[in-house]
Design a protein around this motif. Structure first.
Motif, PDB file in Angstrom:
ATOM      1  N   ALA A  69       3.624   6.602  -5.750  1.00 22.27           N
ATOM      2  CA  ALA A  69       4.934   5.939  -5.730  1.00 22.27           C
ATOM      3  C   ALA A  69       5.091   5.090  -4.466  1.00 22.27           C
ATOM      4  N   LEU A  70       4.573   5.571  -3.342  1.00 25.28           N
ATOM      5  CA  LEU A  70       4.645   4.811  -2.093  1.00 25.28           C
ATOM      6  C   LEU A  70       3.802   3.532  -2.200  1.00 25.28           C
ATOM      7  N   LYS A  71       2.641   3.649  -2.797  1.00 26.36           N
ATOM      8  CA  LYS A  71       1.772   2.479  -3.010  1.00 26.36           C
ATOM      9  C   LYS A  71       2.477   1.453  -3.906  1.00 26.36           C
ATOM     10  N   LYS A  72       3.112   1.933  -4.961  1.00 26.72           N
ATOM     11  CA  LYS A  72       3.844   1.054  -5.882  1.00 26.72           C
ATOM     12  C   LYS A  72       5.014   0.376  -5.167  1.00 26.72           C
ATOM     13  N   TYR A  73       5.760   1.148  -4.373  1.00 29.85           N
ATOM     14  CA  TYR A  73       6.892   0.605  -3.603  1.00 29.85           C
ATOM     15  C   TYR A  73       6.400  -0.508  -2.673  1.00 29.85           C
ATOM     16  N   ALA A  74       5.291  -0.251  -1.983  1.00 27.07           N
ATOM     17  CA  ALA A  74       4.742  -1.236  -1.040  1.00 27.07           C
ATOM     18  C   ALA A  74       4.360  -2.522  -1.760  1.00 27.07           C
ATOM     19  N   LYS A  75       3.786  -2.372  -2.945  1.00 25.03           N
ATOM     20  CA  LYS A  75       3.411  -3.557  -3.721  1.00 25.03           C
ATOM     21  C   LYS A  75       4.655  -4.341  -4.133  1.00 25.03           C
ATOM     22  N   GLU A  76       5.705  -3.642  -4.547  1.00 21.76           N
ATOM     23  CA  GLU A  76       6.968  -4.289  -4.938  1.00 21.76           C
ATOM     24  C   GLU A  76       7.592  -5.035  -3.764  1.00 21.76           C
ATOM     25  N   GLN A  77       7.376  -4.538  -2.557  1.00 16.47           N
ATOM     26  CA  GLN A  77       7.940  -5.149  -1.345  1.00 16.47           C
ATOM     27  C   GLN A  77       7.008  -6.209  -0.747  1.00 16.47           C
ATOM     28  N   ASN A  78       5.909  -6.491  -1.436  1.00 18.00           N
ATOM     29  CA  ASN A  78       4.899  -7.453  -0.965  1.00 18.00           C
ATOM     30  C   ASN A  78       4.340  -7.093   0.410  1.00 18.00           C
ATOM     31  N   LEU A  79       4.107  -5.801   0.616  1.00 19.93           N
ATOM     32  CA  LEU A  79       3.511  -5.349   1.862  1.00 19.93           C
ATOM     33  C   LEU A  79       1.991  -5.375   1.721  1.00 19.93           C
ATOM     34  N   LYS A  80       1.334  -5.662   2.811  1.00 26.24           N
ATOM     35  CA  LYS A  80      -0.126  -5.764   2.810  1.00 26.24           C
ATOM     36  C   LYS A  80      -0.731  -4.403   3.187  1.00 26.24           C
ATOM     37  N   PRO A  81      -1.636  -3.867   2.338  1.00 26.15           N
ATOM     38  CA  PRO A  81      -2.277  -2.596   2.684  1.00 26.15           C
ATOM     39  C   PRO A  81      -3.281  -2.784   3.819  1.00 26.15           C
ATOM     40  N   SER A  82      -3.298  -1.822   4.718  1.00 27.45           N
ATOM     41  CA  SER A  82      -4.212  -1.853   5.855  1.00 27.45           C
ATOM     42  C   SER A  82      -4.722  -0.432   6.091  1.00 27.45           C
ATOM     43  N   ILE A  83      -5.997  -0.221   5.846  1.00 30.11           N
ATOM     44  CA  ILE A  83      -6.568   1.115   6.017  1.00 30.11           C
ATOM     45  C   ILE A  83      -6.756   1.387   7.505  1.00 30.11           C
ATOM     46  N   SER A 100      -6.787  15.530   3.211  1.00 27.99           N
ATOM     47  CA  SER A 100      -6.702  16.384   2.026  1.00 27.99           C
ATOM     48  C   SER A 100      -7.671  17.557   2.113  1.00 27.99           C
ATOM     49  N   LYS A 101      -7.368  18.597   1.357  1.00 26.15           N
ATOM     50  CA  LYS A 101      -8.238  19.763   1.302  1.00 26.15           C
ATOM     51  C   LYS A 101      -9.604  19.384   0.738  1.00 26.15           C
ATOM     52  N   THR A 102      -9.600  18.539  -0.311  1.00 28.70           N
ATOM     53  CA  THR A 102     -10.849  18.162  -0.970  1.00 28.70           C
ATOM     54  C   THR A 102     -11.653  17.147  -0.167  1.00 28.70           C
ATOM     55  N   GLY A 103     -10.973  16.304   0.596  1.00 22.81           N
ATOM     56  CA  GLY A 103     -11.660  15.258   1.364  1.00 22.81           C
ATOM     57  C   GLY A 103     -12.200  14.133   0.499  1.00 22.81           C
ATOM     58  N   LYS A 104     -11.726  14.036  -0.757  1.00 20.77           N
ATOM     59  CA  LYS A 104     -12.209  12.985  -1.656  1.00 20.77           C
ATOM     60  C   LYS A 104     -11.813  11.613  -1.112  1.00 20.77           C
ATOM     61  N   PRO A 105     -12.751  10.660  -1.142  1.00 25.29           N
ATOM     62  CA  PRO A 105     -12.492   9.337  -0.553  1.00 25.29           C
ATOM     63  C   PRO A 105     -11.241   8.633  -1.077  1.00 25.29           C
ATOM     64  N   ASN A 106     -10.966   8.724  -2.384  1.00 25.13           N
ATOM     65  CA  ASN A 106      -9.780   8.028  -2.906  1.00 25.13           C
ATOM     66  C   ASN A 106      -8.484   8.627  -2.360  1.00 25.13           C
ATOM     67  N   MET A 107      -8.450   9.948  -2.168  1.00 25.28           N
ATOM     68  CA  MET A 107      -7.249  10.582  -1.598  1.00 25.28           C
ATOM     69  C   MET A 107      -7.119  10.240  -0.115  1.00 25.28           C
ATOM     70  N   GLU A 108      -8.221  10.292   0.593  1.00 29.85           N
ATOM     71  CA  GLU A 108      -8.209   9.975   2.019  1.00 29.85           C
ATOM     72  C   GLU A 108      -7.729   8.536   2.234  1.00 29.85           C
ATOM     73  N   LYS A 109      -8.156   7.637   1.349  1.00 27.69           N
ATOM     74  CA  LYS A 109      -7.755   6.229   1.452  1.00 27.69           C
ATOM     75  C   LYS A 109      -6.246   6.081   1.248  1.00 27.69           C
ATOM     76  N   LEU A 110      -5.682   6.787   0.261  1.00 23.00           N
ATOM     77  CA  LEU A 110      -4.239   6.706   0.015  1.00 23.00           C
ATOM     78  C   LEU A 110      -3.446   7.182   1.231  1.00 23.00           C
ATOM     79  N   TYR A 111      -3.884   8.280   1.821  1.00 21.28           N
ATOM     80  CA  TYR A 111      -3.192   8.819   3.002  1.00 21.28           C
ATOM     81  C   TYR A 111      -3.315   7.900   4.213  1.00 21.28           C
ATOM     82  N   SER A 112      -4.465   7.264   4.370  1.00 17.41           N
ATOM     83  CA  SER A 112      -4.726   6.501   5.598  1.00 17.41           C
ATOM     84  C   SER A 112      -4.320   5.029   5.505  1.00 17.41           C
ATOM     85  N   THR A 113      -3.701   4.640   4.402  1.00 21.60           N
ATOM     86  CA  THR A 113      -3.298   3.243   4.243  1.00 21.60           C
ATOM     87  C   THR A 113      -1.889   3.020   4.773  1.00 21.60           C
ATOM     88  N   LEU A 114      -1.777   2.075   5.687  1.00 17.25           N
ATOM     89  CA  LEU A 114      -0.472   1.606   6.151  1.00 17.25           C
ATOM     90  C   LEU A 114      -0.124   0.382   5.332  1.00 17.25           C
TER      91      LEU A 114
END
Length: 137
Positions: A69-83, A100-114
């Motif tokens: 939802a945060l990623k979607k909100y950022a896209k709606e606000q025309n914010l630029k993702p920055s890992i 994350s507990k799993t350390g999966k790259p896709n989850m880590e990327k979501l958490y670390s994106t400003l």
């Protein structure tokens, strides 16, 4: 809290964080939502907590929904993702922190994106116009 209520709180908190900082990060929004404390983030940064999800006061399903939802909100606000790479604080070798507990790259990327406000493009000055203005003075 159902998903609609969670999204409403995400939008409200993200808007406030964006107004304060000019960017949003999952950590800042979670703090604003009272789902994470600054102390818990510091414990994680100083390697006293192995992964950040352990400290967040949301179950994993809602936490995953929060990140999407945060990623979607950022896209709606025309914010630029920055890992961003989060490194540990304190003495010793600086290691990359895990979210994350799993350390999966896709989850880590979501958490670390400003998500950053995009600056408007500045117009290049017209050199000929400037020269004409100077010569007319």
């Amino acid at each position: 809290m159902n998903r609609n209520q969670l999204e409403e709180k995400i939008h409200k908190s993200a808007s406030a964080v964006l107004a304060e900082n000019g960017y949003i990060s999952p950590i800042d929004v979670l703090i604003k939502m009272d789902r994470l404390t600054v102390k818990q983030v510091e414990d994680w940064r100083f390697k006293r907590t192995d992964y950040l999800e352990r400290a967040i006061n949301l179950n994993l399903a809602k936490l995953n929904h929060f990140l999407q939802a945060l990623k979607k909100y950022a896209k709606e606000q025309n914010l630029k993702p920055s890992i961003t790479v989060y490194k540990s604080w304190g003495k010793g070798a600086k290691k990359t922190l895990r979210f994350s507990k799993t350390g999966k790259p896709n989850m880590e990327k979501l958490y670390s994106t400003l998500y950053v406000k995009q600056s408007g493009k500045k117009e290049k000055p017209n050199i000929k116009q400037e020269e004409n203005q100077k010569s007319s003075l």
